[in-house]
Design an enzyme around this catalytic site. Structure first.
Site, PDB file in Angstrom:
ATOM      1  N   TRP A   1      30.766 -13.584 -10.238  1.00 25.78           N
ATOM      2  CA  TRP A   1      31.906 -14.004  -9.382  1.00 25.78           C
ATOM      3  C   TRP A   1      32.995 -14.435 -10.350  1.00 25.78           C
ATOM      4  O   TRP A   1      32.866 -14.350 -11.628  1.00 25.78           O
ATOM      5  CB  TRP A   1      31.305 -15.613  -8.944  1.00 25.78           C
ATOM      6  CG  TRP A   1      30.355 -15.767  -7.824  1.00 25.78           C
ATOM      7  CD1 TRP A   1      29.032 -15.545  -7.819  1.00 25.78           C
ATOM      8  CD2 TRP A   1      30.883 -16.005  -6.507  1.00 25.78           C
ATOM      9  NE1 TRP A   1      28.689 -15.572  -6.419  1.00 25.78           N
ATOM     10  CE2 TRP A   1      29.955 -16.026  -5.630  1.00 25.78           C
ATOM     11  CE3 TRP A   1      32.255 -16.237  -5.962  1.00 25.78           C
ATOM     12  CZ2 TRP A   1      30.075 -16.217  -4.219  1.00 25.78           C
ATOM     13  CZ3 TRP A   1      32.255 -16.236  -4.710  1.00 25.78           C
ATOM     14  CH2 TRP A   1      31.214 -16.473  -3.622  1.00 25.78           C
TER      15      TRP A   1
ATOM     16  N   THR B   1      26.284 -17.666 -11.744  1.00 23.91           N
ATOM     17  CA  THR B   1      26.080 -18.490 -12.928  1.00 23.91           C
ATOM     18  C   THR B   1      24.648 -19.155 -12.739  1.00 23.91           C
ATOM     19  O   THR B   1      23.785 -19.317 -13.626  1.00 23.91           O
ATOM     20  CB  THR B   1      27.031 -19.626 -13.105  1.00 23.91           C
ATOM     21  OG1 THR B   1      28.419 -18.815 -13.423  1.00 23.91           O
ATOM     22  CG2 THR B   1      26.663 -20.329 -14.127  1.00 23.91           C
ATOM     23  N   PHE B   2      24.228 -19.541 -11.497  1.00 21.61           N
ATOM     24  CA  PHE B   2      22.765 -20.259 -11.270  1.00 21.61           C
ATOM     25  C   PHE B   2      21.874 -19.211 -11.670  1.00 21.61           C
ATOM     26  O   PHE B   2      20.755 -19.560 -12.164  1.00 21.61           O
ATOM     27  CB  PHE B   2      22.834 -20.445  -9.793  1.00 21.61           C
ATOM     28  CG  PHE B   2      21.493 -21.133  -9.217  1.00 21.61           C
ATOM     29  CD1 PHE B   2      21.460 -22.475  -9.634  1.00 21.61           C
ATOM     30  CD2 PHE B   2      20.343 -20.651  -8.626  1.00 21.61           C
ATOM     31  CE1 PHE B   2      20.381 -23.331  -9.323  1.00 21.61           C
ATOM     32  CE2 PHE B   2      19.373 -21.152  -8.638  1.00 21.61           C
ATOM     33  CZ  PHE B   2      19.061 -22.664  -8.694  1.00 21.61           C
ATOM     34  N   GLU B   3      22.083 -17.789 -11.582  1.00 21.75           N
ATOM     35  CA  GLU B   3      21.123 -16.908 -12.029  1.00 21.75           C
ATOM     36  C   GLU B   3      20.978 -16.681 -13.194  1.00 21.75           C
ATOM     37  O   GLU B   3      19.930 -15.861 -13.981  1.00 21.75           O
ATOM     38  CB  GLU B   3      21.253 -15.485 -11.211  1.00 21.75           C
ATOM     39  CG  GLU B   3      20.933 -15.775  -9.549  1.00 21.75           C
ATOM     40  CD  GLU B   3      22.059 -16.096  -8.784  1.00 21.75           C
ATOM     41  OE1 GLU B   3      21.688 -16.817  -7.865  1.00 21.75           O
ATOM     42  OE2 GLU B   3      23.304 -16.251  -9.400  1.00 21.75           O
TER      43      GLU B   3
ATOM     44  N   VAL C   1      32.182 -21.413 -13.557  1.00 18.68           N
ATOM     45  CA  VAL C   1      32.149 -22.236 -12.115  1.00 18.68           C
ATOM     46  C   VAL C   1      33.306 -23.042 -12.123  1.00 18.68           C
ATOM     47  O   VAL C   1      33.858 -23.737 -12.970  1.00 18.68           O
ATOM     48  CB  VAL C   1      30.816 -23.066 -12.145  1.00 18.68           C
ATOM     49  CG1 VAL C   1      30.558 -24.076 -11.001  1.00 18.68           C
ATOM     50  CG2 VAL C   1      29.660 -22.495 -12.644  1.00 18.68           C
TER      51      VAL C   1
ATOM     52  N   GLY D   1      35.279 -28.673  -3.283  1.00 17.13           N
ATOM     53  CA  GLY D   1      35.517 -29.834  -2.793  1.00 17.13           C
ATOM     54  C   GLY D   1      34.222 -30.248  -2.580  1.00 17.13           C
ATOM     55  O   GLY D   1      33.901 -31.400  -1.905  1.00 17.13           O
ATOM     56  N   THR D   2      33.076 -29.855  -2.913  1.00 21.36           N
ATOM     57  CA  THR D   2      31.692 -30.325  -2.691  1.00 21.36           C
ATOM     58  C   THR D   2      30.839 -30.548  -3.919  1.00 21.36           C
ATOM     59  O   THR D   2      31.327 -30.093  -5.053  1.00 21.36           O
ATOM     60  CB  THR D   2      30.993 -29.261  -1.845  1.00 21.36           C
ATOM     61  OG1 THR D   2      30.679 -28.058  -2.765  1.00 21.36           O
ATOM     62  CG2 THR D   2      31.627 -28.858  -0.631  1.00 21.36           C
TER      63      THR D   2
ATOM     64  N   HIS E   1      28.636 -28.942  -5.074  1.00 19.87           N
ATOM     65  CA  HIS E   1      28.047 -27.502  -5.676  1.00 19.87           C
ATOM     66  C   HIS E   1      28.284 -27.521  -7.056  1.00 19.87           C
ATOM     67  O   HIS E   1      27.413 -26.764  -7.827  1.00 19.87           O
ATOM     68  CB  HIS E   1      28.644 -26.389  -4.901  1.00 19.87           C
ATOM     69  CG  HIS E   1      28.132 -25.194  -5.150  1.00 19.87           C
ATOM     70  ND1 HIS E   1      26.999 -24.727  -4.855  1.00 19.87           N
ATOM     71  CD2 HIS E   1      28.634 -24.219  -5.843  1.00 19.87           C
ATOM     72  CE1 HIS E   1      26.732 -23.406  -5.324  1.00 19.87           C
ATOM     73  NE2 HIS E   1      28.056 -23.164  -6.038  1.00 19.87           N
TER      74      HIS E   1
ATOM     75  N   PHE F   1      26.265 -19.787 -25.261  1.00 22.63           N
ATOM     76  CA  PHE F   1      26.559 -20.408 -24.105  1.00 22.63           C
ATOM     77  C   PHE F   1      28.061 -20.001 -23.758  1.00 22.63           C
ATOM     78  O   PHE F   1      29.014 -20.751 -24.240  1.00 22.63           O
ATOM     79  CB  PHE F   1      26.526 -21.798 -23.871  1.00 22.63           C
ATOM     80  CG  PHE F   1      26.648 -22.646 -22.891  1.00 22.63           C
ATOM     81  CD1 PHE F   1      25.503 -22.602 -21.910  1.00 22.63           C
ATOM     82  CD2 PHE F   1      27.869 -23.246 -22.530  1.00 22.63           C
ATOM     83  CE1 PHE F   1      25.895 -23.255 -20.810  1.00 22.63           C
ATOM     84  CE2 PHE F   1      28.161 -23.915 -21.173  1.00 22.63           C
ATOM     85  CZ  PHE F   1      26.768 -24.101 -20.269  1.00 22.63           C
TER      86      PHE F   1
END
Length: 167
Positions: A25, A57-59, A81, A85-86, A88, A113
């Site tokens: 992403w 990034t989650f993976e 990331v 607006g959420t 998430h 990191f």
């Protein structure tokens, strides 16, 4: 600027095997982070490296875990990331941070990191190591992982003649 006060590290990573796992992403930001990581590998003399791409990034933690178990001396995790607006943003940032920390602690393999957690695209671009950026977090995370691997390379745990807890 958040990079103020950061250490200047010069490392000789020749002989180390380093893996870089990068999210997909935010392509311009990720291109900058990957370029920074590649420059750091070259500047540090690392000749054995692997780059692996994952969707987001989650993976990163699951890929970093697999790489840490595959004999790499260090793993560098790169992602971004951007707050929306959420909730998430908070979920992904917390999962990536906790997951990557767990990989490093569980395996004993340093994980650099290089995950940017930014309020907007401008902040991400400013940390991506692109022309005009103030920081190069891909480079910094890679040098940190290599430096930690070198520090830990000579640390030996005491050997025991029997498993922990055995009489």
């Amino acid at each position: 600027m958040s990079g103020h006060g950061s250490p200047t590290l010069t490392v000789d990573g020749s002989g180390l095997r380093v893996a870089v796992v990068a999210a997909s992403w935010h392509e311009p930001v990720m291109d900058g982070l990957l370029d920074g990581a590649r420059r750091a590998l070259a500047d540090s003399g690392v000749e054995q490296s692997l780059t692996l791409r994952v969707p987001g990034t989650f993976e990163l933690p699951v890929a970093a875990s697999r790489l840490a178990g595959a004999g790499f001396d260090a793993v560098v995790a790169l992602g971004v990331v951007v707050r929306g607006g959420t909730p998430h943003f908070e979920y992904v940032c917390q999962a990536a941070t906790s997951g990557l920390t767990d990989v490093a602690v569980r395996t004993g393999v340093p994980v650099g990191f290089g995950v940017l957690t930014c309020d907007d695209d401008k902040q991400a671009l400013d940390r991506a190591g692109l022309p005009g950026s103030h920081e190069d977090k891909g480079y910094e995370a890679t040098v940190a992982a290599i430096s930690t691997a070198l520090t830990l390379r000579d640390v030996r745990l005491p050997e025991t003649s029997s498993p922990v807890g055995a009489p």
